[in-house]
Design a protein around this motif. Structure first.
Motif, short mmCIF file in Angstrom:
data_model
loop_
_atom_site.label_atom_id
_atom_site.label_comp_id
_atom_site.label_asym_id
_atom_site.label_seq_id
_atom_site.Cartn_x
_atom_site.Cartn_y
_atom_site.Cartn_z
N LEU A 272 -26.53 -21.99 30.77
CA LEU A 272 -27.64 -22.82 30.31
C LEU A 272 -27.67 -24.16 31.04
N LYS A 273 -26.49 -24.72 31.28
CA LYS A 273 -26.42 -25.98 32.03
C LYS A 273 -26.97 -25.81 33.44
N ASP A 274 -26.64 -24.69 34.06
CA ASP A 274 -27.11 -24.42 35.43
C ASP A 274 -28.64 -24.34 35.48
N VAL A 275 -29.23 -23.56 34.57
CA VAL A 275 -30.68 -23.39 34.62
C VAL A 275 -31.41 -24.66 34.19
N TYR A 276 -30.80 -25.40 33.28
CA TYR A 276 -31.42 -26.66 32.85
C TYR A 276 -31.44 -27.67 34.00
N GLU A 277 -30.33 -27.76 34.71
CA GLU A 277 -30.25 -28.68 35.84
C GLU A 277 -31.22 -28.27 36.95
N LYS A 278 -31.39 -26.96 37.15
CA LYS A 278 -32.22 -26.47 38.25
C LYS A 278 -33.71 -26.57 37.95
N TYR A 279 -34.13 -26.29 36.70
CA TYR A 279 -35.55 -26.11 36.43
C TYR A 279 -36.18 -27.16 35.51
N GLN A 280 -35.38 -27.94 34.80
CA GLN A 280 -35.95 -28.86 33.81
C GLN A 280 -36.98 -29.78 34.46
N GLY A 281 -38.18 -29.87 33.82
CA GLY A 281 -39.23 -30.70 34.39
C GLY A 281 -40.58 -30.34 33.82
N ASP A 282 -41.62 -30.39 34.66
CA ASP A 282 -43.00 -30.18 34.20
C ASP A 282 -43.27 -28.76 33.75
N GLU A 306 -21.33 -31.18 25.71
CA GLU A 306 -22.30 -31.97 26.48
C GLU A 306 -23.62 -31.23 26.64
N MET A 307 -24.18 -30.85 25.49
CA MET A 307 -25.46 -30.14 25.49
C MET A 307 -26.58 -31.18 25.47
N THR A 308 -27.15 -31.45 26.63
CA THR A 308 -28.07 -32.57 26.78
C THR A 308 -29.54 -32.19 26.61
N TRP A 309 -29.84 -30.91 26.38
CA TRP A 309 -31.22 -30.46 26.25
C TRP A 309 -31.73 -30.68 24.82
N HIS A 310 -32.99 -30.29 24.59
CA HIS A 310 -33.60 -30.46 23.26
C HIS A 310 -32.87 -29.60 22.23
N GLN A 352 -31.89 -14.74 36.77
CA GLN A 352 -32.78 -13.86 37.52
C GLN A 352 -34.21 -13.92 37.01
N LEU A 353 -34.37 -13.93 35.68
CA LEU A 353 -35.72 -13.96 35.11
C LEU A 353 -36.40 -15.31 35.41
N LEU A 354 -35.66 -16.40 35.26
CA LEU A 354 -36.24 -17.71 35.53
C LEU A 354 -36.59 -17.86 37.01
#
Length: 358
Positions: A272-282, A306-310, A352-354
């Motif tokens: 989750l940290k990997d995908v959040y760092e890669k894709y978080q945005g608009d 360190e769960m920094t997402w919503h 893969q899906l993202l």
């Protein structure tokens, strides 16, 4: 006068016989004195609160009482839980590993069922360990071999489930077996088996829960619009928050239903940290929804990992009931308009899906 005394004695004896006929004694033993002075709680699956409790002394405990209706119950000692059939007679429960249940007829059958299922699960676990420790096999081959063996074991378990359910379609044992079996059944097969069952099985609360969750699973499957929910104290500050505050707002939203005590949930955090760092945005947001957990333990886990997402916390069973969730982690991807794109996402499948949709 003598006749009256004789009649009184006969009535007293008859009353005692009736009481004894409905009476039960549960005698429990533990392997050592680790749990001495701890409480043992007796629960009926049809009730929320404990129906009785006692203290462990010298590695033993005992319950006595009268049973009106035979039912599926369980004993809880700290984090240990043992299911059994509460019926007339003497019931002996040994908390050793594996657990042994003896005394009454249905409990003897239940014990046989548990031993067979546990034996299959142990074989599966042992084979996994054997593959893991074999350095001559690469990861891909290991996964293929385990998948083949797992399918064989699943077929064995299905045979065991069927052999115990069929002759017990209208009693507590059949209800317990079908409830356990339901985790491996499709909604359609579960519905078919339910229709063949007797009144007791159909009215068993856990079976009703499974049927309801299957209905909710169908209503929240891929292609369906999201179902909203609100948690009154769901923010970190204790304010109300809804799923619709994030989903259906024009972004892809990956929602992770998790709990602090759930090992597999914690193991998904690096992904989750990997995908959040890669894709978080608009175009993308990540939302964690804490379920079946204590608020303070959720908060500690969020800080530790360190769960920094919503986040939505303290959701308990509100979202899991609505989405037919029976185990966690349950990770669901929602589209920009709130349509469910995929459920049951784990590990590399998330990435893969993202990668595809984004």
């Amino acid at each position: 006068m003598k006749n009256l005394i004789l009649i009184f004695c006969a009535v007293a004896c008859l009353t005692a016989a009736c009481t004894n006929g409905n009476s039960f004694v549960i005698k429990g033993t533990l392997s050592d004195d680790t749990f001495d002075n701890a409480m043992v709680y007796l629960f009926d699956y049809e009730q929320t609160d404990a129906i009785d409790s006692t203290v462990i002394k010298n590695s033993t405990f005992e319950f006595k009482g009268n049973v009106e209706n035979i039912s599926v119950c369980f004993l809880s000692v700290n984090r240990m839980k043992v299911s059994f059939i509460l019926e007339q007679g003497n019931i002996l429960i040994d908390f050793s590993n594996p657990v042994k249940i003896e005394g009454t007829e249905l409990n003897k059958e239940l014990s046989k069922y548990l031993l067979e299922i546990n034996s299959i699960n142990k074989s599966l676990s042992d084979y996994y360990t054997e593959l893991k420790n074999n350095d001559e096999i690469d990861e891909s081959e290991r996964e293929d071999l385990f998948a083949i063996y797992e399918e064989e074991m699943d077929q064995k378990k299905d045979a065991v489930f069927e052999s115990f359910f069929v002759p017990n379609k209208d009693n507590p044992l059949g209800a317990f077996v079908l409830w356990q079996w339901s985790y491996d059944l499709t909604s359609e097969v579960m519905k078919t088996l339910y229709e063949t069952a007797g009144t007791y099985v159909k009215n068993f609360p856990k079976i009703k829960e499974v049927l309801y969750k299957n209905e909710r699973l169908a209503a929240t499957s891929a292609g369906m619009l999201f179902t909203d929910f609100t948690i009154e104290n769901g923010t970190l500050d204790g304010d109300p928050v809804s799923l619709s505050d994030y989903v259906g707002k024009g972004k892809y939203v990956l929602v992770d239903f998790w709990a602090s005590w759930c090992g597999p949930c914690i193991r998904e955090i690096p992904v989750l940290k990997d995908v959040y760092e890669k894709y978080q945005g608009d175009n993308f947001e990540l939302l964690g929804v804490a379920v079946w957990d204590k608020r303070e333990e959720t908060l500690l886990s969020i800080e530790k990992h360190e769960m920094t997402w919503h986040k939505i916390i303290d959701a308990q069973s509100i979202p899991t009931d609505l989405y037919g969730i029976r185990s966690i982690p349950q990770i669901i991807l929602f589209g920009p308009d709130g349509t469910i794109i995929a459920r049951n996402l784990r590990g590399d499948a998330i990435k893969q899906l993202l990668d595809e949709v984004l």
